[in-house]
Design a protein around this motif. Structure first.
Motif, PDB file in Angstrom:
ATOM      1  N   PRO A 192       0.883  -1.330   0.062  1.00  0.00           N
ATOM      2  CA  PRO A 192      -0.006  -0.280   0.350  1.00  0.00           C
ATOM      3  C   PRO A 192       1.039   0.633   0.196  1.00  0.00           C
ATOM      4  N   ALA A 203       3.143   0.603  -4.587  1.00  0.00           N
ATOM      5  CA  ALA A 203       1.896   1.047  -5.336  1.00  0.00           C
ATOM      6  C   ALA A 203       2.364   1.875  -6.165  1.00  0.00           C
ATOM      7  N   THR A 208      -2.831   3.142 -11.934  1.00  0.00           N
ATOM      8  CA  THR A 208      -4.147   3.198 -10.507  1.00  0.00           C
ATOM      9  C   THR A 208      -5.510   3.237 -11.817  1.00  0.00           C
ATOM     10  N   ALA A 224      -3.655  -3.341  -6.592  1.00  0.00           N
ATOM     11  CA  ALA A 224      -4.561  -2.821  -5.707  1.00  0.00           C
ATOM     12  C   ALA A 224      -5.617  -3.569  -5.522  1.00  0.00           C
ATOM     13  N   ARG A 225      -6.211  -4.030  -5.406  1.00  0.00           N
ATOM     14  CA  ARG A 225      -7.527  -5.130  -5.506  1.00  0.00           C
ATOM     15  C   ARG A 225      -8.297  -4.297  -4.672  1.00  0.00           C
ATOM     16  N   GLY A 226      -9.194  -3.391  -5.776  1.00  0.00           N
ATOM     17  CA  GLY A 226      -9.850  -2.597  -5.026  1.00  0.00           C
ATOM     18  C   GLY A 226      -9.888  -1.369  -4.598  1.00  0.00           C
ATOM     19  N   HIS A 227      -8.634  -0.626  -4.123  1.00  0.00           N
ATOM     20  CA  HIS A 227      -8.227   0.670  -3.481  1.00  0.00           C
ATOM     21  C   HIS A 227      -7.839   0.975  -4.351  1.00  0.00           C
ATOM     22  N   GLU A 228      -7.464   2.763  -4.227  1.00  0.00           N
ATOM     23  CA  GLU A 228      -7.472   3.032  -5.421  1.00  0.00           C
ATOM     24  C   GLU A 228      -5.814   3.931  -5.452  1.00  0.00           C
ATOM     25  N   TRP A 229      -4.824   2.920  -5.118  1.00  0.00           N
ATOM     26  CA  TRP A 229      -3.711   2.909  -5.630  1.00  0.00           C
ATOM     27  C   TRP A 229      -3.129   2.917  -6.448  1.00  0.00           C
TER      28      TRP A 229
END
Length: 329
Positions: A192, A203, A208, A224-229
């Motif tokens: 992360p 990240a 993105t 990222a698996r759904g994160h905004e990374w």
């Protein structure tokens, strides 16, 4: 051997191991450890960093270690020493992949210096490329770089073959994304923002919102698996597929895997010297049925070890590496 020579060899061995840490590895797992004693360097695979779900045989781990081995070799050559390499020197110690003795050598040539200068500059790319094509002359040179190390680099010039590889990559990615164990293993190596870890994929190492490549789209790992990374996509890049290529070997044993890593790294350093970046796609090769299909239909019966894309980028992504104290005994 006088004291000054012994000191010089010890310093060269230390420099070679520190250079090895910059080798590419699957998910940046850095699955290696080193022992240095006098004029000898030992390269060992680190089983704690092996991908037990996607790489149960250790093929990708061994390829990664082969890339590190090439960095050791090229660094010693660049420092004027000769690496005397024994691969898999002890059948009773399967994790011991190579033993390298540092011998007096000769003044390095221009090509050795060229490759060595790229050890810390080379970066793995994880999105599309600019529309600028890789020159044919450079492609031929990259093919020639892989051959002496036992690898066969095969540029994919057929649109149909490139579409097949893109489709197989997408299919493998879709299957793996539905497999809980695959997903959990990938998450272990996704870092992360702000993470202090010095391994895994940071990240800032991928976009993105990866743009769809053309003319063939190659699925990217979903770190990222759904994160905004991730980093913002570069609008200056046309998201071209670039040149698709396969790296294969005649055999498919552990020594073939190690040499595939050496061939890969030699080719990558040469590419980096001329501004060419490389993106890897190993999803289909992690599924035995798809890997066998590629071997039979696209590799003329040779064993595929890496699927990649080559091209030019404007800005390179970040990379992280563990400290030598964590890796070297």
């Amino acid at each position: 051997m006088n004291a000054r020579t012994s000191e010089g060899i010890a310093q060269a061995a230390q420099a070679a191991v520190e250079a090895a840490l910059w080798a590419p590895s699957i998910h940046n797992t850095q699955p290696w450890s080193f022992g240095v004693s006098g004029d000898e360097i030992c390269l060992r695979a680190d089983p704690d960093r092996k991908l037990r779900i996607s790489d149960p045989t250790g093929r990708q781990m061994t390829i990664s270690c082969g890339a590190a081995l090439f960095n050791v070799r090229i660094t010693l050559l660049a420092l004027g020493y000769e690496p005397e390499v024994r691969r898999f020197p002890d059948p009773e110690r399967p994790l011991l992949l190579a033993r390298i003795r540092v011998r007096p050598g000769r003044e390095p040539g221009e090509h050795i210096r060229l490759l060595h200068a790229e050890v810390e500059r080379r970066r793995t790319h994880r999105s599309g490329f600019t529309a600028l094509p890789v020159p044919d002359r450079l492609v031929d040179a990259l093919v020639s770089e892989a051959a002496p190390e036992g690898g066969r680099l095969m540029p994919i010039t057929s649109d149909a073959a490139a579409r097949v590889l893109a489709a197989l990559t997408g299919a493998a990615q879709d299957v793996q994304s539905q497999d809980r164990l695959f997903v959990l293993e990938l998450m272990r190596w996704a870092r992360p923002p702000g993470s202090s870890r010095r391994d895994g994929v940071p990240a800032a190492g991928y976009p993105t919102d990866p743009r769809r490549m053309h003319p063939q789209h190659f699925a990217q790992r979903d770190y990222a698996r759904g994160h905004e990374w991730g980093m913002a996509p570069d609008e200056r890049v046309s998201a071209s597929t670039g040149l698709v290529a396969l790296l294969s070997t005649g055999g498919d044993g552990r020594e073939d895997w190690l040499r595939a890593g050496e061939a890969l790294q030699r080719m990558l350093l040469h590419a980096s010297a001329y501004g060419v970046s490389v993106a890897f796609h190993t999803q289909a090769l992690e599924m035995p049925e798809l890997r066998e299909f590629i071997r039979t239909h696209l590799c003329s019966g040779e064993s595929p070890q890496m699927i990649m894309r080559l091209g030019f980028v404007i800005d390179e992504s970040e990379s992280v590496r563990r400290a030598p104290s964590e890796v070297v005994e």
